[in-house]
Motif scaffolding. Structure first.
Motif, PDB file in Angstrom:
ATOM      1  N   TYR A 176     -53.113  -6.478 -34.099  1.00  0.00           N
ATOM      2  CA  TYR A 176     -53.776  -7.334 -34.915  1.00  0.00           C
ATOM      3  C   TYR A 176     -54.418  -8.468 -34.478  1.00  0.00           C
ATOM      4  CZ  TYR A 176     -54.884  -9.847 -39.163  1.00  0.00           C
ATOM      5  OH  TYR A 176     -55.412 -10.508 -40.278  1.00  0.00           O
ATOM      6  N   HIS A 177     -55.742  -8.377 -34.499  1.00  0.00           N
ATOM      7  CA  HIS A 177     -56.444  -9.415 -33.807  1.00  0.00           C
ATOM      8  C   HIS A 177     -56.612 -10.805 -34.599  1.00  0.00           C
ATOM      9  CE1 HIS A 177     -60.059 -10.207 -31.134  1.00  0.00           C
ATOM     10  NE2 HIS A 177     -59.425  -9.676 -30.484  1.00  0.00           N
ATOM     11  N   THR A 178     -57.056 -11.750 -33.742  1.00  0.00           N
ATOM     12  CA  THR A 178     -57.065 -13.318 -34.334  1.00  0.00           C
ATOM     13  C   THR A 178     -58.458 -12.949 -35.490  1.00  0.00           C
ATOM     14  OG1 THR A 178     -58.501 -13.914 -32.526  1.00  0.00           O
ATOM     15  CG2 THR A 178     -56.213 -14.422 -32.406  1.00  0.00           C
ATOM     16  N   ASP A 179     -59.316 -11.968 -35.185  1.00  0.00           N
ATOM     17  CA  ASP A 179     -60.562 -12.101 -36.128  1.00  0.00           C
ATOM     18  C   ASP A 179     -60.375 -11.220 -37.135  1.00  0.00           C
ATOM     19  OD1 ASP A 179     -60.661  -9.374 -35.149  1.00  0.00           O
ATOM     20  OD2 ASP A 179     -62.457  -9.991 -34.080  1.00  0.00           O
ATOM     21  N   GLY A 180     -59.312 -10.679 -37.468  1.00  0.00           N
ATOM     22  CA  GLY A 180     -58.690  -9.805 -38.539  1.00  0.00           C
ATOM     23  C   GLY A 180     -58.795  -8.130 -38.196  1.00  0.00           C
ATOM     24  N   LYS A 181     -59.342  -7.790 -37.071  1.00  0.00           N
ATOM     25  CA  LYS A 181     -59.495  -6.375 -36.733  1.00  0.00           C
ATOM     26  C   LYS A 181     -57.933  -5.917 -36.557  1.00  0.00           C
ATOM     27  CE  LYS A 181     -63.911  -6.418 -34.320  1.00  0.00           C
ATOM     28  NZ  LYS A 181     -64.001  -7.653 -33.693  1.00  0.00           N
ATOM     29  N   LEU A 182     -57.801  -4.771 -37.046  1.00  0.00           N
ATOM     30  CA  LEU A 182     -56.427  -4.169 -37.011  1.00  0.00           C
ATOM     31  C   LEU A 182     -56.809  -2.743 -36.227  1.00  0.00           C
ATOM     32  CD1 LEU A 182     -53.507  -4.090 -37.450  1.00  0.00           C
ATOM     33  CD2 LEU A 182     -53.923  -2.956 -39.663  1.00  0.00           C
ATOM     34  N   TYR A 183     -56.327  -2.841 -34.782  1.00  0.00           N
ATOM     35  CA  TYR A 183     -56.326  -1.766 -34.035  1.00  0.00           C
ATOM     36  C   TYR A 183     -55.348  -0.387 -34.298  1.00  0.00           C
ATOM     37  CZ  TYR A 183     -59.221  -5.023 -31.448  1.00  0.00           C
ATOM     38  OH  TYR A 183     -60.111  -5.754 -30.833  1.00  0.00           O
ATOM     39  N   ILE A 184     -55.418   0.825 -34.318  1.00  0.00           N
ATOM     40  CA  ILE A 184     -54.481   1.793 -34.424  1.00  0.00           C
ATOM     41  C   ILE A 184     -54.336   2.693 -33.410  1.00  0.00           C
ATOM     42  CG2 ILE A 184     -53.410   3.543 -35.936  1.00  0.00           C
ATOM     43  CD1 ILE A 184     -54.389   1.740 -38.192  1.00  0.00           C
ATOM     44  N   GLY A 185     -53.619   3.081 -32.717  1.00  0.00           N
ATOM     45  CA  GLY A 185     -53.286   4.123 -31.678  1.00  0.00           C
ATOM     46  C   GLY A 185     -53.596   3.617 -30.359  1.00  0.00           C
ATOM     47  N   GLY A 186     -53.147   2.559 -30.009  1.00  0.00           N
ATOM     48  CA  GLY A 186     -53.380   2.018 -28.563  1.00  0.00           C
ATOM     49  C   GLY A 186     -54.421   1.055 -28.770  1.00  0.00           C
ATOM     50  N   ILE A 187     -54.296   0.319 -27.425  1.00  0.00           N
ATOM     51  CA  ILE A 187     -55.297  -0.672 -27.060  1.00  0.00           C
ATOM     52  C   ILE A 187     -55.972  -0.458 -25.725  1.00  0.00           C
ATOM     53  CG2 ILE A 187     -53.815  -2.365 -26.096  1.00  0.00           C
ATOM     54  CD1 ILE A 187     -55.462  -4.450 -27.690  1.00  0.00           C
ATOM     55  N   LYS A 188     -57.433  -0.554 -25.754  1.00  0.00           N
ATOM     56  CA  LYS A 188     -58.294  -0.205 -24.386  1.00  0.00           C
ATOM     57  C   LYS A 188     -58.164  -1.289 -23.391  1.00  0.00           C
ATOM     58  CE  LYS A 188     -59.330   3.170 -26.896  1.00  0.00           C
ATOM     59  NZ  LYS A 188     -58.401   4.773 -26.635  1.00  0.00           N
ATOM     60  N   SER A 189     -58.044  -0.904 -22.034  1.00  0.00           N
ATOM     61  CA  SER A 189     -57.720  -1.983 -21.132  1.00  0.00           C
ATOM     62  C   SER A 189     -58.974  -2.221 -20.287  1.00  0.00           C
ATOM     63  CB  SER A 189     -56.873  -1.191 -19.950  1.00  0.00           C
ATOM     64  OG  SER A 189     -55.542  -0.944 -20.627  1.00  0.00           O
ATOM     65  N   LYS A 208     -65.038   0.226 -22.792  1.00  0.00           N
ATOM     66  CA  LYS A 208     -64.182   1.073 -24.023  1.00  0.00           C
ATOM     67  C   LYS A 208     -64.005   0.441 -25.352  1.00  0.00           C
ATOM     68  CE  LYS A 208     -61.702   4.231 -20.961  1.00  0.00           C
ATOM     69  NZ  LYS A 208     -60.380   4.691 -20.508  1.00  0.00           N
ATOM     70  N   SER A 209     -63.985   1.109 -26.217  1.00  0.00           N
ATOM     71  CA  SER A 209     -63.856   0.559 -27.783  1.00  0.00           C
ATOM     72  C   SER A 209     -62.387   1.143 -28.255  1.00  0.00           C
ATOM     73  CB  SER A 209     -65.062   1.282 -28.422  1.00  0.00           C
ATOM     74  OG  SER A 209     -64.965   0.285 -29.906  1.00  0.00           O
ATOM     75  N   ASN A 210     -61.997   0.053 -29.003  1.00  0.00           N
ATOM     76  CA  ASN A 210     -60.687   0.359 -29.770  1.00  0.00           C
ATOM     77  C   ASN A 210     -61.009   0.993 -31.095  1.00  0.00           C
ATOM     78  OD1 ASN A 210     -58.485  -1.233 -28.105  1.00  0.00           O
ATOM     79  ND2 ASN A 210     -59.993  -2.845 -28.411  1.00  0.00           N
ATOM     80  N   ASN A 211     -59.872   1.680 -31.622  1.00  0.00           N
ATOM     81  CA  ASN A 211     -60.080   2.148 -32.974  1.00  0.00           C
ATOM     82  C   ASN A 211     -59.627   1.335 -34.144  1.00  0.00           C
ATOM     83  OD1 ASN A 211     -60.873   4.796 -32.027  1.00  0.00           O
ATOM     84  ND2 ASN A 211     -58.726   5.422 -31.384  1.00  0.00           N
ATOM     85  N   CYS A 212     -60.536   1.115 -35.073  1.00  0.00           N
ATOM     86  CA  CYS A 212     -60.300  -0.211 -35.942  1.00  0.00           C
ATOM     87  C   CYS A 212     -60.005   0.680 -37.325  1.00  0.00           C
ATOM     88  CB  CYS A 212     -61.329  -1.038 -36.115  1.00  0.00           C
ATOM     89  SG  CYS A 212     -61.598  -2.337 -35.049  1.00  0.00           S
TER      90      CYS A 212
END
Length: 605
Positions: A500-513, A517-521
């Motif tokens: 859970y990101h400070t701007d309100g995004k919620l990534y599911i299935g890992g986070i990119k390094s 690359k782009s995360n899955n929101c």
């Protein structure tokens, strides 16, 4: 052709009739012989033997006719007639594209060896030890000329329960492809294998090598299993060559593999090099060329291929060495410089970050890492490895070398920041080494050597996301490819890691390094009741809702993400809020967040 086939059919019919007739005669003769047992015993037995031999001759004739007919069919159709064999292991990865012509007995042997070694040892045992593999170097490599007075090299092969033929082939390729004046020794390091083949039979092979090259091959065997890193160290400590090449034993070197490495180290003893790998498939053992890339890693400290910096591509010469942030595991270095910079961390028992540690340390402590395209080594890509990964290895790297960025490794492995509670052993000597070598801070590594590695910042919480209505089930990315997250029994692996990101995004299935690359929101598609899962940049382009209000122990809302129970399975839905509450596994506390610049002090769950 048709007349020949018809003639053969008539002949077969005649022979078959003769067999039936002979059989009836034998039956009558047996009956008659019983009546005249004593009077004609010897004569009867002689006739019977002659008739049995005649029957055998006719059977042989039938077999020959069958083979002749098969060849005629193949000549007429141009297609080889294959005998159908039952597949004993239709789901085995070994037999997906190999082994159609194996008998059932051979399939059993091949599958057993595959389960033991993780590659096709059955086929390896039948391939020549000195087989030729394609030269996949860039074209300009063959034109290069190297000095005669190059440093000598000690080649170290490490193994645990490797197939004997694979080790033999590795040794043979090194001897055949390395100039004798440069090859000081081959050191085999056995990390306490259990295979009998690697005892007396391997010793016999070494003895046969010594008839041609006295004393060339040395063998070291650990009295107990010490791990991958310790095996490499054992080989390095025993080596006497100017340069050490530390390799896996399931490799085959290509032509002129050593010269470009030795020439580069002759120019600069502080450079640590890695050849370019070609992959040998685990099933059919065919080499597959890989393009030249740099070696990088993610925040879990798993190795991966990266693009070189733009300066390398600007050279427009694929044969030139390229700077690399890290190294993949096969390494070549000046033997003394390797020791001066700390060789390898002896506290790392297995694998899972030791290559990254070497790369970071060399760059921060006065050396450099390069990939050499004119040095090619083919490497068997095992279906599974004999060593299990060891998380403590990655945590040791983080503790000693990553400074304030070590929290990224803990987040990547879904551990609480600063409180993982795992035993990583004593790292005091490695920290003293860093001080003694006056190594630079990790920030310089990020800024100058690996700017594409992006710190995991602005996280309020991470880990498994659980609804109080079904506490044994977790939010999961669901089957891939797909765009719908699901509810699934909690296993806490990467498909269930949420952020859970400070701007309100919620990534599911890992986070990119990495920045590229782009995360899955998690998104609200706006229509229907099912939530969506899109790459964040795609969701932004589609103008899908992807910002969520969430407090630990509260609702996840614009429309609320909730659980609907069913007779067969439970579902994730978007609906009017009913008060369902969610918890995320790890929450970033304010003090840690402020200290490590993960988030501002005012933004916490």
């Amino acid at each position: 052709m048709r007349f020949g086939w018809f003639k053969g059919l008539l002949m077969a019919f005649g022979v078959a009739s003769a067999l039936v007739y002979l059989s009836s005669i034998k039956t009558e003769f047996h009956t008659h012989s019983e009546r005249l047992q004593r009077a004609h015993h010897n004569e009867c037995q002689g006739i019977l033997r002659r008739m049995e031999r005649m029957e055998e001759d006719i059977n042989r004739l039938l077999n020959l006719m069958e083979k002749f007919e098969k060849k005629e069919q193949e000549a007429e159709t141009g297609v080889k007639v294959k005998k159908l064999v039952r597949k004993l292991y239709p789901n085995s990865h070994l037999f997906r594209k190999w082994g159609d012509e194996l008998s059932e007995e051979e399939q059993e042997v091949a599958e057993g060896l595959f389960q033991r070694y993780g590659y096709n040892a059955f086929l390896s045992d039948r391939l020549p030890l000195n087989r030729e593999i394609p030269d996949t170097r860039p074209l300009r490599c063959a034109e290069k000329r190297y000095p005669e007075d190059l440093p000598s090299i000690s080649v170290i092969l490490i193994y645990l329960d490797e197939a004997l033929s694979v080790i033999k082939r590795a040794v043979r390729s090194i001897i055949d492809k390395t100039p004798a004046r440069l090859l000081r020794e081959i050191i085999l390091v056995d990390d306490h294998s259990s295979s009998d083949d690697l005892m007396d039979k391997l010793d016999e092979y070494i003895s046969s090598i010594h008839e041609e090259h006295p004393g060339l091959v040395k063998k070291i065997r650990h009295s107990e299993q010490l791990g991958l890193t310790q095996a490499r160290l054992s080989g390095w400590e025993a080596a006497v060559g100017d340069v050490v090449a530390i390799l896996d034993a399931h490799i085959e070197v290509q032509v002129q593999w050593a010269e470009p490495l030795l020439a580069r180290i002759k120019e600069d003893r502080t450079v640590v090099l890695t050849p370019v790998f070609d992959k040998i498939s685990f099933d059919d053992l065919m080499p597959i060329p890989y393009v030249t890339n740099a070696d990088g890693f993610d925040w879990a400290l798993w190795c991966m291929y990266e693009r070189f910096k733009s300066e390398w591509y600007a050279l427009k010469d694929e044969s030139q060495p390229g700077k690399s942030p890290s190294i993949m595991g096969i390494l070549v270095a000046d033997r003394k410089f390797f020791g001066e910079t700390g060789s390898l961390d002896g506290g790392m028992k297995i694998y899972g970050g030791e290559n990254v540690e070497l790369g970071i340390r060399v760059w921060l402590c006065g050396g450099s890492i390069e990939v050499v395209p004119c040095s090619k080594i083919a490497h068997i890509e095992r279906f599974y490895k004999p060593y299990a990964p060891d998380l403590s290895t990655a945590l040791r790297v983080a503790e000693v070398w990553l400074d304030d960025y070590k929290y990224n490794v803990e987040v990547a492995w879904n551990l609480p920041i600063g409180h993982h509670g795992l035993d990583i052993g004593d790292v005091s000597e490695r920290k003293k080494l860093r001080e003694r070598l006056k190594c630079k801070p990790f920030q310089l590594y990020l800024d100058n050597l690996y700017p594409m590695l992006e710190p995991l910042q602005d996280l309020l919480g991470y880990g498994a996301l659980i609804n109080d209505l079904q506490p044994a089930q977790c939010v999961d990315q669901g089957p891939l490819p797909g765009f719908t997250p699901i509810l699934y029994g909690c296993h806490f692996f990467s498909s269930q890691h949420c952020y859970y990101h400070t701007d309100g995004k919620l990534y599911i299935g890992g986070i990119k390094s990495h920045k590229y690359k782009s995360n899955n929101c998690l998104v609200d598609p706006g229509a229907g009741v099912l939530p969506g899962l899109y790459q964040c940049n795609v969701a932004q382009q589609k103008k899908l809702h992807m910002f969520w209000d969430f407090k630990q122990g509260g609702q996840i809302q614009k429309r609320c993400l909730e659980v609907v129970t069913g007779e067969v399975y439970d579902r994730l839905v978007l609906q009017q809020c009913s008060g369902q509450r969610w918890t995320i596994q790890h929450v970033t506390d304010a003090i840690t967040a402020q200290k490590l610049h993960i988030i501002s002090v005012k933004q916490v769950l």
